[in-house]
Design a protein around this motif. Structure first.
Motif, PDB file in Angstrom:
ATOM      1  N   SER A 145      35.443  -3.732 -10.861  1.00  0.00           N
ATOM      2  CA  SER A 145      34.954  -4.521 -11.887  1.00  0.00           C
ATOM      3  C   SER A 145      34.314  -5.796 -11.433  1.00  0.00           C
ATOM      4  O   SER A 145      33.145  -6.286 -12.154  1.00  0.00           O
ATOM      5  N   SER A 159      40.532  -3.343 -14.760  1.00  0.00           N
ATOM      6  CA  SER A 159      39.217  -3.765 -15.298  1.00  0.00           C
ATOM      7  C   SER A 159      39.179  -4.350 -16.509  1.00  0.00           C
ATOM      8  O   SER A 159      38.627  -5.307 -16.985  1.00  0.00           O
ATOM      9  N   THR A 166      35.807   0.035 -17.377  1.00  0.00           N
ATOM     10  CA  THR A 166      36.856   0.671 -18.660  1.00  0.00           C
ATOM     11  C   THR A 166      36.341   1.666 -19.304  1.00  0.00           C
ATOM     12  O   THR A 166      37.036   2.607 -19.560  1.00  0.00           O
ATOM     13  N   GLY A 168      33.406  -5.312 -15.587  1.00  0.00           N
ATOM     14  CA  GLY A 168      34.675  -4.461 -16.307  1.00  0.00           C
ATOM     15  C   GLY A 168      34.407  -3.787 -17.595  1.00  0.00           C
ATOM     16  O   GLY A 168      35.039  -2.716 -17.661  1.00  0.00           O
TER      17      GLY A 168
END
Length: 484
Positions: free
Chosen positions: A314, A376, A323, A319
């Protein structure tokens, strides 16, 4: 800033005016201080997670003919600490700022002696009432609160450019406590059988004392750390706080829920195979416990190790994207579990070797992915509020950083609490699924699959897709998507 000096009026463990964004101070000793606090924070949080999940191990030492608690009752024993730990994460988030990170780490470690001693005592008395076992299991929830205070504390120690890695390492080192206590349980079952749970508790009494001693000697209090109830209320006004909390249900809720339930689910399946539908003997129960313990720790180990990887990725790629890809992979893994479950439910008798292998493999993949998603998702929190702070033109750069830190610390606590409630949901779904007509986990897998699809859709819509043009009046909103 002078990160190396403490106020003469304060303890030598207190540090005033800590500013991790001060590059010179960070290079001249600040990094060393942060690293030392991170190491002992990880260890203390690790022990907290182990005590929090102690009942996921204790149920393997509770044959039904001795303790008279069925599988449904054991799922409640495992879920109750998750619930209590989730609730405690809110007040624990305030604690480092109120009492000092070092002081609170020492206190929160010593509190763990209470559930550990009680567990040791009552597990030696199988005739104890189920209500008493529920109370003792609930007290293990104290270990779940440690995560929130530890993460809020370490978030204050590290600069923005290192938060993903530091928070991921802190959380991953804590998460692996779920696996380590299961390894201790495996060693005890393998050497002393499934009638010696007191040995597991005895090991952790020593480790709790060591965690408290290490925090006392090597950690610091940051006197300028601020997180209060008003921050909690203020952070809830932001849409992102609700979305991140929901996503954390999908990542951390899955990790902790599976971590607490995996051993029992394996035990149920192995016991079904050994008994072939006939009566269960003590020897079968002991063998099923051993087989479950031999595998159960693998998922939490790999999921814990993958959490820093999720934070590191991330830091490099964002992130939001990490994700999203994580949830997409979780959807695929859960779909495999659904298919394997439907095949098993349609076939009479115990599960085939191929189905059982798919079942175990699918769970372990979910552990790894949920661990990455934990890292993340938490990386997104400081990124979001750092981006939002740039739009607060009325504040100076120093005040913007302070606001970002307060909001991030508050949301770390809220998301941690809400996410842990997902662990309760996992155990409740599995309990209801096993009580259904098929007496299997398939229905629970369907629930997990639908929820992961929802989480992936939210991640894409809120943090990954190219944002629509924004007006100049909302500069903070326009930069959030880019920041995560």
């Amino acid at each position: 800033m002078d990160a190396m000096q403490s106020s003469p009026a304060r303890s030598r463990y207190d540090i005033d005016d800590w500013d991790p964004e001060d590059v010179d101070a960070w290079a001249n000793g600040g990094a060393k201080i942060a690293r030392r606090n991170l190491i002992w924070s990880i260890f203390a949080e690790h022990i907290g997670f182990s005590v929090w999940s102690i009942w996921s191990v204790m149920v393997l030492f509770m044959p039904q003919d001795v303790y008279h608690i069925d599988a449904a009752g054991k799922f409640v024993l495992v879920a109750l600490p998750t619930l209590i730990g989730s609730v405690l994460r809110i007040p624990y988030t305030f604690a480092p700022a109120k009492f000092g990170g070092r002081n609170w780490t020492v206190f929160s470690a010593l509190v763990l002696l209470v559930p550990t001693v009680l567990t040791l005592y009552f597990m030696a008395h199988p005739g104890t009432s189920y209500t008493t076992f529920l109370i003792v299991a609930a007290l293990a929830g104290f270990g779940g609160g440690n995560f929130a205070s530890s993460m809020a504390n370490i978030n204050a120690f590290y600069p923005q450019r290192y938060k993903g890695w530091a928070l991921g390492l802190n959380a991953g080192g804590g998460n692996i406590g779920v696996a380590v206590i299961q390894i201790v349980g495996l060693l005890v079952i393998a050497t002393a059988g499934n009638r010696a749970p007191h040995l597991v508790c005895a090991v952790y009494l020593v480790l709790i004392a060591l965690a408290a001693l290490g925090a006392t000697l090597f950690m610091n209090n940051l006197t300028n750390q601020r997180t209060d109830a008003r921050s909690m209320i203020e952070v809830l006004r932001h849409r992102d706080s609700w979305l991140i909390s929901l996503l954390y249900i999908g990542t951390f809720g899955s990790f902790i829920g599976f971590g607490f339930a995996f051993g029992q689910v394996l035990q149920i399946n192995f016991l079904a195979g050994l008994s072939q539908g006939g009566p269960v003997t003590p020897a079968m129960a002991a063998q099923a416990s051993l087989h479950a313990a031999q595998i159960a720790f693998l998922g939490p180990v790999l999921g814990s190790l993958s959490r820093p990887v999720g934070g590191w990725l991330s830091d490099r790629f964002g992130g939001g994207r990490v994700t999203l890809y994580t949830f997409a992979a979780m959807i695929a893994a859960t779909a495999g579990l659904v298919i394997a479950g439907e095949i098993d439910d349609a076939s009479p008798g115990p599960a085939s070797g191929a189905v059982l292998a798919t079942f175990v493999g699918g769970f372990i993949v979910l552990f790894i992915l949920s661990g990455m998603g934990n890292g993340s998702t938490y990386k997104m929190i400081p990124s979001i509020f750092e981006a939002k702070s740039r739009g607060l033109q009325r504040l100076s750069p120093i005040e913007q950083r302070a606001w970002s830190q307060r909001m991030s610390g508050a949301l770390i606590g809220i998301a941690g609490a809400v996410g842990a409630l997902g662990g309760v949901g996992v155990n409740v779904a599995l309990r209801a699924s096993y009580q259904g007509a098929a007496h299997s986990a398939t229905m629970a897998f369907w629930v997990f699959l639908v929820f992961y699809v929802l989480c992936a859709a939210i991640t894409w819509a809120a943090y990954v897709r190219t944002p629509a043009p924004r007006t100049a009046a909302t500069p903070a909103a326009a930069t959030v998507e880019a920041a995560v």
